[in-house]
Motif scaffolding. Sequence first.
Motif, mmCIF file in Angstrom:
data_model
loop_
_atom_site.group_PDB
_atom_site.id
_atom_site.type_symbol
_atom_site.label_atom_id
_atom_site.label_comp_id
_atom_site.label_asym_id
_atom_site.label_seq_id
_atom_site.Cartn_x
_atom_site.Cartn_y
_atom_site.Cartn_z
ATOM 1 N N GLY A 43 -73.060 -1.650 17.494
ATOM 2 C CA GLY A 43 -72.151 -0.659 16.946
ATOM 3 C C GLY A 43 -70.771 -1.248 16.739
ATOM 4 N N LEU A 44 -69.769 -0.382 16.552
ATOM 5 C CA LEU A 44 -68.400 -0.821 16.319
ATOM 6 C C LEU A 44 -67.587 -0.713 17.598
ATOM 7 N N THR A 45 -66.499 -1.446 17.613
ATOM 8 C CA THR A 45 -65.501 -1.220 18.656
ATOM 9 C C THR A 45 -64.539 -0.145 18.144
ATOM 10 N N SER A 46 -63.746 0.401 19.028
ATOM 11 C CA SER A 46 -62.774 1.425 18.626
ATOM 12 C C SER A 46 -61.779 0.850 17.623
ATOM 13 N N ALA A 47 -61.391 -0.399 17.814
ATOM 14 C CA ALA A 47 -60.434 -1.030 16.900
ATOM 15 C C ALA A 47 -61.039 -1.203 15.513
ATOM 16 N N GLU A 48 -62.316 -1.635 15.469
ATOM 17 C CA GLU A 48 -62.976 -1.809 14.170
ATOM 18 C C GLU A 48 -63.111 -0.465 13.458
ATOM 19 N N ALA A 49 -63.459 0.562 14.193
ATOM 20 C CA ALA A 49 -63.600 1.885 13.585
ATOM 21 C C ALA A 49 -62.270 2.374 13.042
ATOM 22 N N ALA A 50 -61.197 2.164 13.804
ATOM 23 C CA ALA A 50 -59.871 2.588 13.350
ATOM 24 C C ALA A 50 -59.469 1.862 12.073
ATOM 25 N N THR A 51 -59.818 0.579 11.970
ATOM 26 C CA THR A 51 -59.503 -0.194 10.766
ATOM 27 C C THR A 51 -60.235 0.369 9.553
ATOM 28 N N ARG A 52 -61.499 0.651 9.714
ATOM 29 C CA ARG A 52 -62.285 1.188 8.587
ATOM 30 C C ARG A 52 -61.786 2.571 8.169
ATOM 31 N N LEU A 53 -61.441 3.414 9.148
ATOM 32 C CA LEU A 53 -60.927 4.740 8.820
ATOM 33 C C LEU A 53 -59.585 4.645 8.111
ATOM 34 N N ALA A 54 -58.774 3.678 8.495
ATOM 35 C CA ALA A 54 -57.480 3.490 7.831
ATOM 36 C C ALA A 54 -57.672 3.028 6.396
ATOM 37 N N GLU A 55 -58.694 2.197 6.151
ATOM 38 C CA GLU A 55 -58.932 1.676 4.807
ATOM 39 C C GLU A 55 -59.588 2.719 3.894
ATOM 40 N N LEU A 56 -60.596 3.419 4.411
ATOM 41 C CA LEU A 56 -61.401 4.309 3.575
ATOM 42 C C LEU A 56 -61.089 5.786 3.772
ATOM 43 N N GLY A 57 -60.303 6.115 4.794
ATOM 44 C CA GLY A 57 -59.989 7.507 5.057
ATOM 45 C C GLY A 57 -61.054 8.153 5.924
ATOM 46 N N PRO A 58 -60.781 9.367 6.413
ATOM 47 C CA PRO A 58 -61.737 10.062 7.270
ATOM 48 C C PRO A 58 -63.003 10.427 6.514
ATOM 49 N N ASN A 59 -64.057 10.670 7.266
ATOM 50 C CA ASN A 59 -65.348 11.019 6.682
ATOM 51 C C ASN A 59 -65.361 12.511 6.356
#
Length: 880
Positions: A43-59
């Motif tokens: 899975g992802l780490t919290s930091a990786e998830a935060a990076t993706r959410l910052a790039e693509l926005g919330p789901n």
Amino acid sequence: MRRGSWKADPEERHEQGRGPGSRRHGPGVEKVRAVTGARPQDGLTSAEAATRLAELGPNEVPSAPPVPLARRVLAQLADPMILLLIGAFVVVLVLGDVADGVIIAAVVVLNTAIGVVQEVRAENAISALERVSAPRARVRRDGGWEELSSRLVAVDDVVRLEAGDVVPADLRLFEAVSLEVDEASMTGESLPVSRRAGDELLSGTVVTHGRGTGVVVRTGAHSGLGRIAALIAQTRLRPTPLQQRLARLSRQLVTVTAGLALLVVVLGVVRGDSIADALILAVSLGVAAVPESLPAVVSVALAMGAHRMAKRSALVRWLPAVETLGSVSVLASDKTGTLTEGRMTVQRAWTPLGMSTVSGRGYEVAGDIVGPSAGQAARLMRDLALCNEARIFRDGPDDWRIVGDPMEAALLVAAAKGGVEQPTLRDAWTRVDEVPFDSESQRMTTVDRHEDGCLLEVVKGAPEVVLDLVAGSPDVHEARRVAHDLADGGYRVLAVVDRLKCARDEVSDGVASEDVVVHELVGLVGIVDPLRAEAAGVVSACHDAGIRTILITGDHPATARAIAVEVGIATDGAQVVSGDAVARGEHVEQVESIAVYARTRPEQKVDIIDAWQARGHVVAMTGDGVNDAPALRRADLGVAMGDRGTEVARQAADLVLADDQLRTVVHAVEEGRRIYANIRGFLRYALAGGLAEVAVILLGPFVGLGFPLAPAQILWINMLTHGVPGVAFGSEPLDRSTMHRPSPSPERSVLGGGLVRQILVAGALIGAVSLAAGLLAASREQSVQTWVFLTLGLAQLGLALALRAPRRGLGWRSRGLEAAVLAAVALQLAAVTWSPVQDLLGTRAVGTGELALLTCLAVVPGAVTAMQQAVGRRVTRSVG
């Protein structure tokens, strides 16, 4: 799995037709890695998830753009009653009556502003509730599983899905166990489809069977659901049924008023009046008859009702549910977690050696297994821990954490009490195949491989189904008797059988020989789910409110009856009907006499609701599982559990109970009746005042009063009486007597139940005292318009106080109507004492003695109405 022939290799069994989706990993992992580059096991780490959410926005799917302010204003101005006022504004301006024009314009602006503000508040309230009840997802973060809002799911997240979950984003499966998905919302396919490792799932679809794990590949607007949502984002909410009925009432009032105004003009011209005088009289009548604050009052009542429900843990997912609540006449309740605590506990363990007692309560792993079968219970507890989808974790020496279905968790806790701890057990046994439990088969089957190579198949489920697998066992007759006795005692009973296959070392003709292995009876467990402390009180409260409570459950009939009798749903001799009888249609003709439905399947719950609705009842259905979703959708009001409920149940429901408390349904019914009563109270108040104003205008000339009221004076009265006090009616507290009467029929007109007669009586009283004030003024050579104006306004405000809900035991925060009336009285008196307002309205000053006389006249309608209310409540209590 055919009895007497059992393939040892689950992969081979899959290839021979075990069914799509039963394979666990296979090529799915490699395909996911190749396509996404993700690490499914991590899975992802919290930091990786935060990076993706910052790039693509919330789901999140695209939402409808905000409605421009100009469009909101125009929508308010399009209301028939406001259009009538605009027409009156044009007429008085043409006649050069600037003062009346200013008052009409002020009323239009004020009501439009109130309407826009309340529309925005209602939409914000609904949006807030949608955020609270938004779907959640189980994702793997930082090496562990956690549950979070679906809007926080990011690309490359690993998501675990189980039956009842809504797929939070587009994902590719790398594990699938008997996985079936309802894709009707996306593809229109009416039947669930099987999905296996390597397949892709679309967001917004619903898992109906099995489980799976996958990696997120698209989120938000880029997902399948997001692309569709973008196309329908412009769709606006439709008005509720009550709002539609009130809109029809508005159009009818405007039509009647326009007809009367035209008649007044014609009669005035025939009588010899000037066109200007006839038009002024017609305008006066038109503005008098219109309850222009009605839309604002309805918006306030509905929006604040939904807000109050949310504060009491009842989340309204669909605004018309607020109205439906007040008309519920039948509450169909499930048992587990609704009437009971949902914290099931194993208390009895039976094996062919005898019955043992399991001590302890709830999910605390503290207790023992004591009795003649305690020794043999180890095998039973091993099977219960292996054939299980829940998980148990030791966070400390005496600290255990449970994840999963409450009943499955109870079995793990019992196993731990018997010395069988699941984490340790899993070190030696590996799951290789399973058939998850479903309401059709009423059983669950798992296959586990021991580290020595032996395969163990365990089947657990309803005794009447599972014991058929060991029909030839010498102990099966005794097992059936014990199961029946336990069910009679209120226990939920599970039977367990197993079979163990270990390959021989000998080889014959190059082929490993294989035993023919049959199932063996292992034992029974008796599980109880303690009743909630408030369950009996809730059933009693529903009975007092005229709401019939029925129990619909998948439990054994004897268990269901015992629970129903204990909470007061049924008496000892009450009729209990099984799901099979429902399937044959035997319940339809006797539905009113049935209190308990046992061993029901999903489609049978729908049939039960249909039978009650065919009798004219408004049915509320509670549920939490996937199998409850069809019934929740079919019921007039679907009520889902927000904490322990499945996502599919929450999505199918109109109302979500965030605290899983059945008493919250009673609170919600109270709120629904409160809203309906408040709207009817305002209609009685406003229409009585409008009727009185029309009567004064029409009858004034015939009794020698000429024009008893000017248009500006009528609008001033309406602005004071319908404005702040009118909106305050939407926040009136509940009259407790309404919860001791049957629900009003949804077919009844909003003006039904004697409301028209009450409006006529109150309107006639106000009109009579107002005309009397005018005649007194004429006899004393005082200002007729001032005396009529003052008496008419004060009489309407007095009626508001008479119609208020009982305040016994309520604090000052519930005194909004009294405060609004006092403020309106002060402004009404200012209209005859403050010179700027006097000039605007054309009024004259009134002396202290004359004011006291007019106040005495104005009190009469309210006093008579209050006495009628008191007599009516006394009669209701005596009848009740």
